[in-house]
Write an enzyme that holds these catalytic residues in place. Structure first.
Site, PDB file in Angstrom:
ATOM      1  N   GLY A   1     -15.295 -48.940  11.915  1.00  0.00           N
ATOM      2  CA  GLY A   1     -13.939 -49.159  11.401  1.00  0.00           C
ATOM      3  C   GLY A   1     -13.750 -50.565  10.859  1.00  0.00           C
ATOM      4  O   GLY A   1     -13.151 -50.762   9.796  1.00  0.00           O
ATOM      5  N   CYS A   2     -14.267 -51.529  11.569  1.00  0.00           N
ATOM      6  CA  CYS A   2     -14.108 -52.928  11.144  1.00  0.00           C
ATOM      7  C   CYS A   2     -14.904 -53.201   9.872  1.00  0.00           C
ATOM      8  O   CYS A   2     -14.457 -53.953   8.999  1.00  0.00           O
ATOM      9  CB  CYS A   2     -14.514 -53.873  12.267  1.00  0.00           C
ATOM     10  SG  CYS A   2     -13.443 -53.697  13.722  1.00  0.00           S
ATOM     11  N   THR A   3     -16.066 -52.579   9.744  1.00  0.00           N
ATOM     12  CA  THR A   3     -16.859 -52.735   8.528  1.00  0.00           C
ATOM     13  C   THR A   3     -16.111 -52.128   7.344  1.00  0.00           C
ATOM     14  O   THR A   3     -16.030 -52.731   6.270  1.00  0.00           O
ATOM     15  CB  THR A   3     -18.248 -52.081   8.694  1.00  0.00           C
ATOM     16  OG1 THR A   3     -18.937 -52.760   9.750  1.00  0.00           O
ATOM     17  CG2 THR A   3     -19.064 -52.160   7.418  1.00  0.00           C
TER      18      THR A   3
ATOM     19  N   ALA B   1     -13.216 -54.526   6.483  1.00  0.00           N
ATOM     20  CA  ALA B   1     -13.731 -55.765   5.891  1.00  0.00           C
ATOM     21  C   ALA B   1     -14.226 -55.520   4.465  1.00  0.00           C
ATOM     22  O   ALA B   1     -13.985 -56.339   3.566  1.00  0.00           O
ATOM     23  CB  ALA B   1     -14.848 -56.336   6.762  1.00  0.00           C
TER      24      ALA B   1
END
Length: 155
Positions: free
Chosen positions: A45-47, A50
């Protein structure tokens, strides 16, 4: 837990970026910025989030808006994340989550049906004077950047 409201001053901070260089909120005065808090580098999710910011950074920069990501990850992990995903904006390290707390991006949340304390995925748009324009809490990683772009009239 403190929740920031539009018009309130953004809490000042100095954190180190992926290269160990200090970055202060006060150094951003005079231009708008987007500050996004995410749980952990190199997670799906963070990738996604970002990379969505990476893909929008030119449009944001053209509108005079600087992007900064903030997580609890150490500088080495942030450097690796930035290199692996070709991220073109600073990633800031907040290992003791003090800045997360100042922004209301740390607290109790549900994770797989259990209450835990942790990072609350949040994004803040700051005006040129360092005041909160938009405070978005509990955002979803997917589709979030499009929502930010809409708020800023950049869609």
């Amino acid at each position: 837990m403190t929740r920031l409201e539009p018009g309130s001053p953004a809490p000042d901070f100095t954190l180190t970026d992926q290269d160990g260089s200090p970055v202060s909120l006060s150094s951003l005065r005079g231009r708008r910025s987007v500050l996004f808090f995410y749980p952990a580098a190199m997670t799906p999710g963070c990738t996604r989030e970002a990379c969505d910011f990476r893909d929008s950074v030119e449009a944001l920069a053209a509108a005079g808006i600087e992007v900064l990501g903030v997580s609890r990850d150490d500088e080495a992990k942030l450097r690796r994340f930035r290199e692996e995903e070709s991220l073109t904006y600073p990633l800031l390290s907040d290992p003791d989550h003090a800045v997360h707390e100042a922004y209301g991006a740390w607290g109790e949340k549900m994770n797989y049906g259990k209450k835990i304390e942790g990072v609350i995925r949040s994004t803040f748009v700051l005006d040129a004077d360092g005041r909160i324009e938009h405070a978005l809490y509990n955002v979803k990683a997917t589709g979030h950047v499009a929502r930010v772009r809409n708020l800023l009239g950049l869609s």
